[in-house]
Design an enzyme around this catalytic site. Structure first.
Site, PDB file in Angstrom:
ATOM      1  N   ASP A  82     -32.098 -15.340   7.872  1.00 51.93           N
ATOM      2  CA  ASP A  82     -30.911 -15.943   7.267  1.00 51.93           C
ATOM      3  C   ASP A  82     -29.717 -15.819   8.214  1.00 51.93           C
ATOM      4  OD1 ASP A  82     -29.327 -17.118   5.310  1.00 51.93           O
ATOM      5  OD2 ASP A  82     -30.009 -15.761   3.726  1.00 51.93           O
ATOM      6  N   ASP A  91     -29.398 -23.591  -1.311  1.00 51.60           N
ATOM      7  CA  ASP A  91     -29.330 -22.618  -2.401  1.00 51.60           C
ATOM      8  C   ASP A  91     -29.267 -23.314  -3.760  1.00 51.60           C
ATOM      9  OD1 ASP A  91     -29.503 -20.369  -0.791  1.00 51.60           O
ATOM     10  OD2 ASP A  91     -27.346 -20.199  -0.520  1.00 51.60           O
TER      11      ASP A  91
END
Ligand code: GLA
Length: 695
Positions: free
Chosen positions: A452, A521
């Site tokens: 990430d 997301d």
């Protein structure tokens, strides 16, 4: 023949596209054609300078392969530099060319700047695309400072007007396809964030503006390209005063400089480009083939069904909690169990821990191995989330190396999500990180890593760098490539997932390094369908990570949430400990069904049949290469008053073969399914997946 060369004139042909360039009698390299293939080599235009008009400078109308501003040409430049004496710009003349098979290299030289520029081209005949790259070498005795380094400038054929399609976005709303006409002057798209960013993908697809000539999914011309780069980029769609249309794409020159010491070279990122007369669908399929068969690190990649614990636990990770989730996941048929954020030392919230990459002893007193063994014992593989480029000030790494942060000593360090960025341009930082993560991967059997990257850069300084500090924009990305590439090399069996706060760094550079990407997301179906459609413009479904979560579960059925995620690399991210027995059983059925259709989703040719951008409906078809079978996904979105059942026209099937659609009695030819279509009984937020078989 992929490349035809004759008298310093070259024609590159790939798929239906051609790109031609030649040297004029003064040694100038001119781009003579980009468009459909022409029947004969003699059809391509000669390498000639443009006409001279009143009050225009000599090279104003000349399609220089590298636009340099020579002789007063005032259009945008591909390259720019300043030499030690103050000499600015380039004047490039042909020096030599080398051609072999599907590759071509052309050297140009600038006697004033003492530089050699090498252009390299390749035709990717199997997928119908081409690539170009450019590198500059300083042949002089003094330094040369590069101030612009684009990868290419493309001249569109003379026409009334063009429209740029590009992927725009922001966090939670990535890959929004936008269509905007060229403006008088410049339409500019870029990233200044160190990553390619949520704000867009460095790519373009240009179509004609006239209504009858615009491109659709399966028809119409597109001139398109994408940059293989994961950092700052800039796209200029230029319309000159006399109506010419030019597209430039490359490294962003915002706050950019790069010093070339004597003898040193520097390349601009590779640009992959093409032309089609078959619309967006053909462009996407070419990119998908390219990424799956050529660029990506693993041929014929088929994604595992993932469970990821992020939405279930957030930072509240415990060995027992993960074990309980792993039991439920295994029973559902999950193949890869991934612990997200929150497993490492001090990571109880987002204010601490980044930088200290060992298991938190409070949460995992015996390390990760017992959990990894448990997961493996349940027949699943085991994955871990990391965010290696980052550090919280509250971490041992930061306390030991506060100077490793990207910063200006004179300015306060702006935190974002309570974290700073390590300067991956520094070889010592790269080496440290390679060591830490190599140890982590060697210590416990880890099969999957979600990597990430959760902030944008600020204060882009590099104190102590003995060259121009603005090199940071390039050196960071190259440091990242080295770091990640080295871990890949040392751990070849690990599957890598690329994430940056959702889809904030999805580009061809990352596609070369990773098997899959966390798309966004946002997982709520109506928004997600738009995001996935945008993603699919360039990137294949084999790597499009898509999870079923609990986000707005009250509004959208579990079937719908599964169907949306099954169109990509299926994952589950809900809190399974709160799912009912009936929900777990539904999930198990969908996972099993997904495994049946997965080969088609991963390797099939994608046809986008109905776009949620234009109607409350989304439909996709993945067709086997040999067209023997296909799988249809259809989703109906909210319509105030439900009208008739939607009719989906199937594309991509063999027109003369007979096909049966699951759940339908009729058998029709591929042509009939394409013309008449398939009516589907779908209510609001209804969805279906149908297998289609050739008889
Ligand atoms: C980002 C990612 C999420 C999750 C969190 C963890 O937001 O996109 O999927 O991994 O970070 O902090």
């Amino acid at each position: 023949m992929a490349i035809v060369a004759r008298d310093n004139y070259w024609v590159l042909e790939s798929g239906g596209a051609a790109y031609a360039l030649g040297v004029d009698e003064t040694g100038l390299l001119i781009q003579t054609w980009w468009g459909p293939r022409l029947p004969r080599p003699e059809d391509y235009p000669a390498a000639r300078r443009g006409e001279q008009f009143a009050m225009e400078n000599a090279l104003q109308h000349t399609r220089q392969e590298l636009a340099t501003g020579e002789a007063g040409a005032s259009d945008e430049r591909t390259l720019d530099a300043v030499g030690a004496t103050g000499l600015r710009g380039f004047v490039l003349r042909f020096k030599a060319a080398r051609h072999q098979g599907n590759r071509l290299e052309i050297d140009l030289e600038d006697a004033g700047q003492h530089a050699t520029i090498t252009l390299s081209y390749e035709t990717l005949d199997a997928v119908g695309l081409m690539t170009r790259a450019v590198a500059i070498r300083n042949d002089g005795a003094a330094p040369l400072k590069l101030t612009r380094l684009f990868s290419g400038s493309f001249y569109l054929p003379a026409d009334a007007g063009y429209t740029l399609n590009h992927l725009d976005g922001r966090w939670g709303d990535e890959f929004r396809m936008q269509r905007e006409p060229f403006v008088h002057g410049i339409l500019q798209r870029e990233s200044r964030r160190m990553t390619t960013s949520h704000g867009g993908v460095p790519c373009f697809a240009v179509e004609r503006s006239a209504p009858g000539l615009a491109a659709s999914e399966e028809a119409g011309r597109l001139w398109f390209g994408a940059l293989q780069w994961s950092g700052n980029w800039k796209l200029l769609a230029e319309r000159t005063r006399d109506g010419r249309a030019i597209v430039h794409l490359g490294l962003n020159d915002h706050d950019f400089a790069y010093d070339l010491a004597p003898g040193e070279s520097r390349a601009a990122p590779r640009l992959v480009f093409g032309h089609t007369e078959q619309g967006f669908g053909a462009m996407s399929r070419a990119f998908h083939d390219f990424i799956r068969d050529d660029l990506g690190p693993r041929r014929a990649y088929v994604p595992p069904v993932v469970y990821n614990s992020w939405y279930a636990t957030l930072f509240d990770v415990t060995a027992e909690g993960q074990a309980a989730l792993a039991d439920k996941a295994a029973a559902m048929g999950v193949e890869m169990f991934v612990i997200d954020d929150g497993w490492f030392r001090g990571r109880v919230n987002d204010r601490a821990g980044l930088g200290d990459w060992s298991p938190d002893p409070a949460k995992f007193p015996n390390g990760l191995k017992p959990l990894a063994d448990l997961v493996h014992g349940r027949g699943m593989r085991f994955g871990l989330w990391i965010e290696p480029e980052m550090v919280n000030p509250d971490s041992d790494l930061y306390r030991a190396h506060p100077d490793w942060i990207i910063h200006f000593p004179e300015r306060e360090r702006t935190l974002s999500r309570n974290q700073s960025m390590l300067n991956l341009g520094r070889p010592d930082v790269q080496d440290h990180l390679i060591g830490v993560f190599d140890d982590l991967l060697a210590g416990t059997r880890i099969d999957f890593v979600k990597w990430d990257m959760n902030r944008n850069v600020s204060e882009p300084g590099w104190p102590g760098h003995d060259r121009d500090q603005r090199e940071i924009w390039v050196r960071y990305v190259e440091g990242l490539y080295r770091f990640w590439g080295e871990l890949r090399r040392r751990h070849p069996d690990v599957i890598w997932e690329n994430c940056s706060g959702g889809g904030g760094r999805v580009d061809l550079g990352m596609m070369a390094l990773t098997e899959q990407s966390w798309t966004s997301d946002t997982t709520v179906p109506p928004a997600r369908l738009l995001i996935q459609e945008g993603y699919s413009q360039l990137f294949p479904a084999s790597g499009m990570a898509a999870w079923v979560t609990d986000e707005h579960k009250e509004a959208y059925s579990l079937d719908l949430r599964f169907h949306v995620a099954m169109a990509g690399a299926l994952g589950v991210g809900g809190n399974l400990l709160e799912w009912t027995a009936a929900e777990l059983e539904t999930a198990r059925r969908h996972v099993a069904a997904y495994k049946e259709i997965r080969p088609l989703v991963a390797a099939g040719d994608l046809y986008r049949l109905a776009s949620p951008r234009t109607q409350p409906l989304s439909a996709l078809l993945y067709v086997a290469r040999d067209r023997s079978e296909a799988v249809l996904f259809a989703f109906r979105l909210l319509q105030a008053r439900l009208g008739r059942n939607p009719v989906i026209r199937l594309a991509g099937l063999d027109p003369d073969a007979l096909y049966a659609v699951e759940g339908v009695n009729e058998t029709l030819s591929g042509r009939a399914w394409a013309e008449i279509g398939l009516p589907l009984p779908l209510g609001n937020f209804g969805s279906t997946i149908r297998r289609i078989r050739r008889l």
